[in-house]
Design a protein around this motif. Structure first.
Motif, PDB file in Angstrom:
ATOM      1  N   GLY A 167       0.782  -1.303  -0.023  1.00  0.00           N
ATOM      2  CA  GLY A 167       0.026  -0.014  -0.169  1.00  0.00           C
ATOM      3  C   GLY A 167       0.794   1.458  -0.141  1.00  0.00           C
ATOM      4  N   LYS A 168       2.246   1.188  -0.213  1.00  0.00           N
ATOM      5  CA  LYS A 168       2.976   2.270  -0.195  1.00  0.00           C
ATOM      6  C   LYS A 168       2.848   3.006  -1.500  1.00  0.00           C
ATOM      7  CE  LYS A 168       6.056   0.348   3.594  1.00  0.00           C
ATOM      8  NZ  LYS A 168       7.482  -0.176   3.609  1.00  0.00           N
ATOM      9  N   LEU A 169       2.711   2.244  -2.724  1.00  0.00           N
ATOM     10  CA  LEU A 169       2.729   2.965  -3.888  1.00  0.00           C
ATOM     11  C   LEU A 169       1.310   2.780  -4.475  1.00  0.00           C
ATOM     12  CD1 LEU A 169       4.370   4.392  -6.083  1.00  0.00           C
ATOM     13  CD2 LEU A 169       4.976   1.850  -6.829  1.00  0.00           C
ATOM     14  N   LYS A 170       0.633   3.679  -4.770  1.00  0.00           N
ATOM     15  CA  LYS A 170      -0.679   3.774  -5.368  1.00  0.00           C
ATOM     16  C   LYS A 170      -0.569   3.930  -6.843  1.00  0.00           C
ATOM     17  CE  LYS A 170      -3.391   4.013  -1.405  1.00  0.00           C
ATOM     18  NZ  LYS A 170      -2.680   3.339  -0.634  1.00  0.00           N
ATOM     19  N   VAL A 171      -1.279   3.144  -7.514  1.00  0.00           N
ATOM     20  CA  VAL A 171      -0.766   3.225  -9.033  1.00  0.00           C
ATOM     21  C   VAL A 171      -1.963   3.414  -9.799  1.00  0.00           C
ATOM     22  CG1 VAL A 171       0.151   2.069 -10.723  1.00  0.00           C
ATOM     23  CG2 VAL A 171       1.080   1.734  -8.770  1.00  0.00           C
ATOM     24  N   GLN A 172      -1.794   4.251 -10.674  1.00  0.00           N
ATOM     25  CA  GLN A 172      -3.238   4.556 -11.637  1.00  0.00           C
ATOM     26  C   GLN A 172      -2.547   4.054 -13.268  1.00  0.00           C
ATOM     27  OE1 GLN A 172      -4.283   8.479 -10.538  1.00  0.00           O
ATOM     28  NE2 GLN A 172      -5.833   7.747  -9.232  1.00  0.00           N
ATOM     29  N   GLY A 173      -3.544   3.821 -14.082  1.00  0.00           N
ATOM     30  CA  GLY A 173      -3.254   3.546 -15.481  1.00  0.00           C
ATOM     31  C   GLY A 173      -2.535   4.484 -16.266  1.00  0.00           C
ATOM     32  N   GLY A 174      -3.261   5.953 -15.821  1.00  0.00           N
ATOM     33  CA  GLY A 174      -2.678   7.127 -16.568  1.00  0.00           C
ATOM     34  C   GLY A 174      -2.800   6.731 -17.947  1.00  0.00           C
ATOM     35  N   GLU A 175      -1.900   7.403 -18.680  1.00  0.00           N
ATOM     36  CA  GLU A 175      -1.841   7.279 -20.218  1.00  0.00           C
ATOM     37  C   GLU A 175      -1.941   5.577 -20.754  1.00  0.00           C
ATOM     38  OE1 GLU A 175       2.542   7.867 -22.108  1.00  0.00           O
ATOM     39  OE2 GLU A 175       2.171   9.407 -20.542  1.00  0.00           O
ATOM     40  N   PHE A 176      -1.562   4.859 -20.135  1.00  0.00           N
ATOM     41  CA  PHE A 176      -1.558   3.324 -20.482  1.00  0.00           C
ATOM     42  C   PHE A 176      -2.892   2.642 -20.292  1.00  0.00           C
ATOM     43  CE2 PHE A 176       2.825   4.379 -18.868  1.00  0.00           C
ATOM     44  CZ  PHE A 176       3.402   4.292 -20.396  1.00  0.00           C
ATOM     45  N   LYS A 177      -3.737   3.469 -19.574  1.00  0.00           N
ATOM     46  CA  LYS A 177      -4.875   2.951 -19.283  1.00  0.00           C
ATOM     47  C   LYS A 177      -5.787   2.165 -20.721  1.00  0.00           C
ATOM     48  CE  LYS A 177      -9.298   3.542 -16.598  1.00  0.00           C
ATOM     49  NZ  LYS A 177      -9.914   4.373 -15.681  1.00  0.00           N
ATOM     50  N   GLY A 178      -6.027   0.982 -20.615  1.00  0.00           N
ATOM     51  CA  GLY A 178      -6.540   0.507 -21.555  1.00  0.00           C
ATOM     52  C   GLY A 178      -5.829  -0.305 -23.045  1.00  0.00           C
ATOM     53  N   LYS A 179      -4.426   0.516 -22.878  1.00  0.00           N
ATOM     54  CA  LYS A 179      -3.530   0.234 -24.040  1.00  0.00           C
ATOM     55  C   LYS A 179      -3.179  -1.348 -23.995  1.00  0.00           C
ATOM     56  CE  LYS A 179      -3.439   4.077 -25.782  1.00  0.00           C
ATOM     57  NZ  LYS A 179      -2.407   5.276 -25.401  1.00  0.00           N
ATOM     58  N   LYS A 180      -2.580  -1.771 -25.003  1.00  0.00           N
ATOM     59  CA  LYS A 180      -2.224  -3.051 -25.152  1.00  0.00           C
ATOM     60  C   LYS A 180      -0.713  -3.171 -24.858  1.00  0.00           C
ATOM     61  CE  LYS A 180      -3.071  -7.190 -28.099  1.00  0.00           C
ATOM     62  NZ  LYS A 180      -3.726  -7.576 -29.129  1.00  0.00           N
ATOM     63  N   ILE A 181      -0.559  -4.080 -24.243  1.00  0.00           N
ATOM     64  CA  ILE A 181       0.962  -4.261 -23.675  1.00  0.00           C
ATOM     65  C   ILE A 181       1.262  -5.726 -23.971  1.00  0.00           C
ATOM     66  CG2 ILE A 181       2.672  -3.735 -21.738  1.00  0.00           C
ATOM     67  CD1 ILE A 181       0.843  -1.322 -22.171  1.00  0.00           C
ATOM     68  N   VAL A 182       2.728  -6.051 -24.356  1.00  0.00           N
ATOM     69  CA  VAL A 182       3.081  -7.447 -24.217  1.00  0.00           C
ATOM     70  C   VAL A 182       4.327  -7.463 -23.418  1.00  0.00           C
ATOM     71  CG1 VAL A 182       2.285  -8.627 -26.279  1.00  0.00           C
ATOM     72  CG2 VAL A 182       4.404  -7.126 -26.775  1.00  0.00           C
ATOM     73  N   PHE A 183       4.446  -8.200 -22.548  1.00  0.00           N
ATOM     74  CA  PHE A 183       5.802  -8.046 -21.621  1.00  0.00           C
ATOM     75  C   PHE A 183       6.692  -9.283 -22.265  1.00  0.00           C
ATOM     76  CE2 PHE A 183       8.221  -9.903 -17.871  1.00  0.00           C
ATOM     77  CZ  PHE A 183       8.740  -8.660 -17.735  1.00  0.00           C
ATOM     78  N   HIS A 184       7.915  -8.669 -22.327  1.00  0.00           N
ATOM     79  CA  HIS A 184       9.025  -9.667 -23.156  1.00  0.00           C
ATOM     80  C   HIS A 184       9.832 -10.093 -21.593  1.00  0.00           C
ATOM     81  CE1 HIS A 184      12.744 -11.213 -24.831  1.00  0.00           C
ATOM     82  NE2 HIS A 184      13.243 -10.132 -23.851  1.00  0.00           N
ATOM     83  N   ASP A 185       9.780 -11.572 -21.532  1.00  0.00           N
ATOM     84  CA  ASP A 185      10.618 -11.903 -20.122  1.00  0.00           C
ATOM     85  C   ASP A 185      12.140 -12.027 -20.300  1.00  0.00           C
ATOM     86  OD1 ASP A 185       8.607 -13.257 -18.110  1.00  0.00           O
ATOM     87  OD2 ASP A 185       7.832 -13.926 -20.193  1.00  0.00           O
TER      88      ASP A 185
ATOM     89  N   LYS B 169       3.414 -16.167 -27.631  1.00  0.00           N
ATOM     90  CA  LYS B 169       3.220 -17.793 -27.426  1.00  0.00           C
ATOM     91  C   LYS B 169       4.589 -18.224 -26.622  1.00  0.00           C
ATOM     92  CE  LYS B 169       2.605 -21.528 -30.456  1.00  0.00           C
ATOM     93  NZ  LYS B 169       3.477 -22.387 -31.373  1.00  0.00           N
ATOM     94  N   ARG B 170       5.731 -17.291 -27.044  1.00  0.00           N
ATOM     95  CA  ARG B 170       6.923 -17.892 -26.252  1.00  0.00           C
ATOM     96  C   ARG B 170       7.296 -16.887 -25.182  1.00  0.00           C
ATOM     97  NH1 ARG B 170      10.706 -18.532 -31.301  1.00  0.00           N
ATOM     98  NH2 ARG B 170       9.606 -16.747 -32.173  1.00  0.00           N
ATOM     99  N   SER B 171       6.314 -17.294 -23.992  1.00  0.00           N
ATOM    100  CA  SER B 171       6.702 -16.412 -22.631  1.00  0.00           C
ATOM    101  C   SER B 171       7.009 -17.247 -21.520  1.00  0.00           C
ATOM    102  CB  SER B 171       5.373 -15.603 -22.485  1.00  0.00           C
ATOM    103  OG  SER B 171       4.489 -16.400 -22.036  1.00  0.00           O
ATOM    104  N   ARG B 172       7.219 -16.570 -20.527  1.00  0.00           N
ATOM    105  CA  ARG B 172       7.496 -17.327 -18.948  1.00  0.00           C
ATOM    106  C   ARG B 172       8.743 -17.936 -19.429  1.00  0.00           C
ATOM    107  NH1 ARG B 172       1.987 -16.305 -18.024  1.00  0.00           N
ATOM    108  NH2 ARG B 172       1.537 -15.010 -16.127  1.00  0.00           N
ATOM    109  N   ALA B 173       8.567 -19.399 -18.731  1.00  0.00           N
ATOM    110  CA  ALA B 173       9.595 -20.222 -19.094  1.00  0.00           C
ATOM    111  C   ALA B 173      10.073 -20.678 -20.468  1.00  0.00           C
ATOM    112  CB  ALA B 173       9.420 -21.481 -18.075  1.00  0.00           C
ATOM    113  N   ASN B 174       9.168 -20.368 -21.213  1.00  0.00           N
ATOM    114  CA  ASN B 174       9.423 -20.638 -22.690  1.00  0.00           C
ATOM    115  C   ASN B 174       9.908 -19.353 -23.430  1.00  0.00           C
ATOM    116  OD1 ASN B 174       8.875 -23.406 -22.474  1.00  0.00           O
ATOM    117  ND2 ASN B 174       6.767 -22.954 -22.675  1.00  0.00           N
ATOM    118  N   GLY B 175       9.990 -18.390 -22.735  1.00  0.00           N
ATOM    119  CA  GLY B 175      10.423 -16.890 -23.352  1.00  0.00           C
ATOM    120  C   GLY B 175      11.464 -16.910 -24.545  1.00  0.00           C
ATOM    121  N   LEU B 176      11.379 -16.182 -25.343  1.00  0.00           N
ATOM    122  CA  LEU B 176      12.460 -16.263 -26.251  1.00  0.00           C
ATOM    123  C   LEU B 176      13.651 -15.041 -26.063  1.00  0.00           C
ATOM    124  CD1 LEU B 176      13.852 -17.665 -28.991  1.00  0.00           C
ATOM    125  CD2 LEU B 176      13.144 -15.668 -30.066  1.00  0.00           C
TER     126      LEU B 176
END
Lengths: 435, 254
Positions: B125-143, B172-179
């Protein structure tokens, strides 16, 4: 009586030859350097149960995982029936365990279903390799013997299972004919489908077919057992010790070389006591199989060349020469060559002027590695090709000073500036003053 | 660090900036984003500044164990001198090396990656986070390999990203199968071997197939590789490559 003698002779010779070869394999593996894997025993047993027995890492590829489970379950459980065949062989009995009655009938029926699973699995595997041509079975390192080896194994498994079905079909026909030796026993859900083919035959022909298939199966089993140490199929035995002795540390944690610590640490701590024996100086890194650890050599013998590692390697995917599977195959090939050299020279290795690095694995391959651990993650039996690549790099850098030029520049920068690039260490906090 | 101690203060955490974060212009922005987050929540932190030296990771992966251990020992001597207990790193390579390879050389610290620290701060609870400009945007995370497979940290960055109210797509290649992005194993510092294409092109193509607004990363090296990949496909206008820390700091005007 003759058949009992023949069986016993086969059993003794088949077992003895296997033991002789296994001792050679053990000797070869122990040519490797010390690696302590004697700790965390219960965790090791759990890993063995989960990864080898439970095949937990196979499931990432569902088609091959399902087929493999069929073949694996069949092979493990049909051994119970093989045990009965051994008893019959040694005592001249027929279906010695049939006194169990309806439970026996259930078992025989169950084994037939399993045998069908094995046949189906092997057929699908043959199709994947030779007709569908799944990409990871097309790599260059499989050309020649490795590809033949794989097809030979699949075909012999199908022959072994077919022998079982034909034997049972002939047997049940003989049972229906009321032959005294072939008393009613067993239940045959699969082979009853082919039994009509035998209905018109004489008892003599049926007995010949039944005996022929029985012997084919028994000889096949001993043949198969003795084929293992020469084949990639060795994994059916070595997967178990190999997973037991798995690296249990996080994959990112590479070993710290003690011999290097002994050189480095006294500069920082004058009271430091060396860990390694100064009287037996070791090579830094690995040039040949003798410089690898016994676990790395066990890895090499355990590899079944499935190529999941290679198909997940970022460098291989993008067309580079590096293939983690080839690293393991080369290590085994070189180790076998060393073993044969020892056999020919009264048990001691006579320098043949060759080495794993250079004659088998090229520097182009090992310098391509991203150390991303994808190969280690993928291996269904916890083989670690990355560890070998790093040890070969260590030899090149620390014994040969022959890293690629750009890497030598990076090393020099790090030595002089404490960073891999040419920046002054006094500028390290500049970011805090910039906006 | 030295300054803090001379003022009689003990920092709660040491921020290990790393060579990229200190010298690379793009990565410096990530460093500043992490600092803004730390300042915002009021954590007392220190940096080693000019006393920090490369963790030794690229030397170790390239097989130069001597150089690695020299680097490690000099860093350990500095950090043990300051009685460092907890470290947050801006780079998964420093994170992995200090966390896993320093202990047997005498450097024992609690080490977290910055995405883990941010997750912890949000959960506390020390950091409160809002979406701001990223709200509703499509994100892919690369591991990053050295956060994911190497240390089995897959969820922390994802949980943090999801707090921004975004649509998180998985490759498709994410987490343990990340490229891999193509930088690890000291490849960052040399030309690639002969092949059909670059690893970063292969990986960026996969990320771009989701038409994301942002490719989120947690490693300065992945950042470089993916940024180059996006340029290769001329998609700079549509897709940004941002570190998770930058996304948090920007969305919340820190």
């Amino acid at each position: 009586m003759i058949s009992i003698l023949a069986f016993l002779l086969l059993a003794i010779a088949g077992t003895a030859w296997f033991v002789v070869n296994m001792r050679k394999v053990r000797r070869n593996i122990l040519l490797g350097k010390e690696a302590d894997r004697s700790d965390r025993k219960s965790e090791r047993i759990q890993t063995l149960i989960r990864v080898a027995l439970g095949q937990s890492k196979m499931v990432t590829r569902p088609v091959s995982a399902t087929m493999h489970i069929l073949v694996y379950a069949g092979f493990v459980l049909i051994n119970i029936e093989v045990m009965e065949m051994f008893i019959d062989g040694a005592f001249g009995t027929h279906r010695a365990l049939s006194f169990m009655g309806s439970f026996y009938n259930f078992l025989i029926a169950f084994f037939e279903v399993l045998a069908f699973g094995v046949t189906l699995g092997c057929a699908v595997f043959l199709i994947r390799r030779n007709i569908v041509k799944v990409k990871r079975f097309l790599n260059k390192e499989l050309d020649g013997w490795p590809r033949t080896d794989a097809n030979l194994i699949l075909c012999s498994e199908i022959i072994l299972m077919s022998a079982l079905f034909i034997m049972n079909a002939a047997d049940q026909t003989l049972q229906q004919h009321g032959d005294a030796h072939y008393h009613a026993a067993g239940s045959f859900p699969i082979s009853q489908l082919i039994a009509p083919l035998f209905s018109g035959m004489s008892d003599g022909s049926l007995i010949f077919i039944e005996r022929f298939c029985w012997w084919l199966h028994i000889v096949g089993i001993f043949g198969f057992l003795n084929y293992l140490p020469y084949s990639k199929h060795f994994h059916i035995l070595l997967a178990f010790p190999n997973t037991y002795y798995s690296n249990l540390e996080l994959k990112g944690k590479f070993t710290n070389l003690d011999a290097v610590t002994d050189v480095v640490k006294p500069n920082f701590d004058p009271s430091y006591q060396p860990i390694t024996d100064p009287n037996s100086p070791q090579r830094f890194g690995a040039k040949d199989v003798f410089d690898l650890s016994w676990k790395q050599l066990l890895d090499a013998y355990s590899c079944t060349e499935c190529g999941r590692c290679t198909s997940s390697c970022p460098q291989n995917i993008t067309g580079k020469k590096l293939s983690p599977r080839k690293i393991m195959m080369d290590t085994r090939d070189r180790l076998e060559e060393v073993g044969k050299n020892m056999d020919a020279n009264g048990g001691t290795f006579k320098d043949d002027g060759k080495s794993l690095l250079g004659d088998y694995i090229s520097t182009e391959e090992i310098w391509a590695c991203n150390t991303c651990n994808a190969c280690v993650q993928e291996c269904p039996i916890n083989i670690d090709p990355l560890g070998i690549i790093i040890d070969l790099r260590r030899y090149l850098v620390m014994e040969q000073s022959s890293a690629p030029n750009e890497l030598n520049t990076m090393f020099t920068n790090m030595e002089n500036n404490g960073a891999p690039w040419q920046f002054s260490p006094s500028d390290r906090l500049n970011w805090a003053k910039e906006n | 660090m030295a300054e803090m101690l001379s003022n009689g203060e003990t920092p709660e955490i040491l921020f290990w900036v790393g060579c990229s974060g200190s010298f690379d212009d793009r990565a410096k922005k990530i460093t500043k984003a992490i600092v803004r987050i730390l300042n915002h929540v009021g954590i007392k932190f220190a940096v080693l500044g000019t006393e920090e030296s490369c963790s030794g990771d690229p030397a170790k992966r390239a097989g130069n164990e001597f150089l690695f251990q020299m680097q490690a020992m000099s860093n350990i001597t500095v950090m043990n001198g300051y009685e460092v207990k907890k470290i947050v790193t801006g780079c998964p390579h420093c994170y992995n090396t200090i966390k896993n390879e320093y202990p047997s050389l005498g450097g024992n610290y609690e080490v977290v990656h910055h995405t883990q620290l941010v997750q912890e701060l949000i959960n506390q609870g020390k950091l409160k986070v809002q979406g701001g400009e990223f709200k509703g945007k499509k994100i892919v995370f690369h591991d990053p390999c050295y956060l994911g497979r190497a240390n089995e940290v897959y969820e922390a960055p994802r949980e943090v990203i999801q707090k921004l109210d975004v649509e998180l797509a998985e490759m498709k290649r994410s987490r343990a199968n990340g490229l891999c992005c193509g930088a690890g194993g000291a490849q960052m510092f040399k030309e690639a071997e002969k092949g059909n294409r670059e690893v970063n092109t292969e990986r960026t193509e996969e990320a771009l197939s989701h038409n994301p607004d942002v490719i989120a990363v947690g490693c300065p090296f992945c950042n470089t590789m993916m940024t180059d990949g996006v340029k290769h496909f001329n998609k700079e206008q549509q897709t940004k490559v941002l570190d998770v820390a930058e996304m948090i700091a920007t969305a919340n005007d820190l």
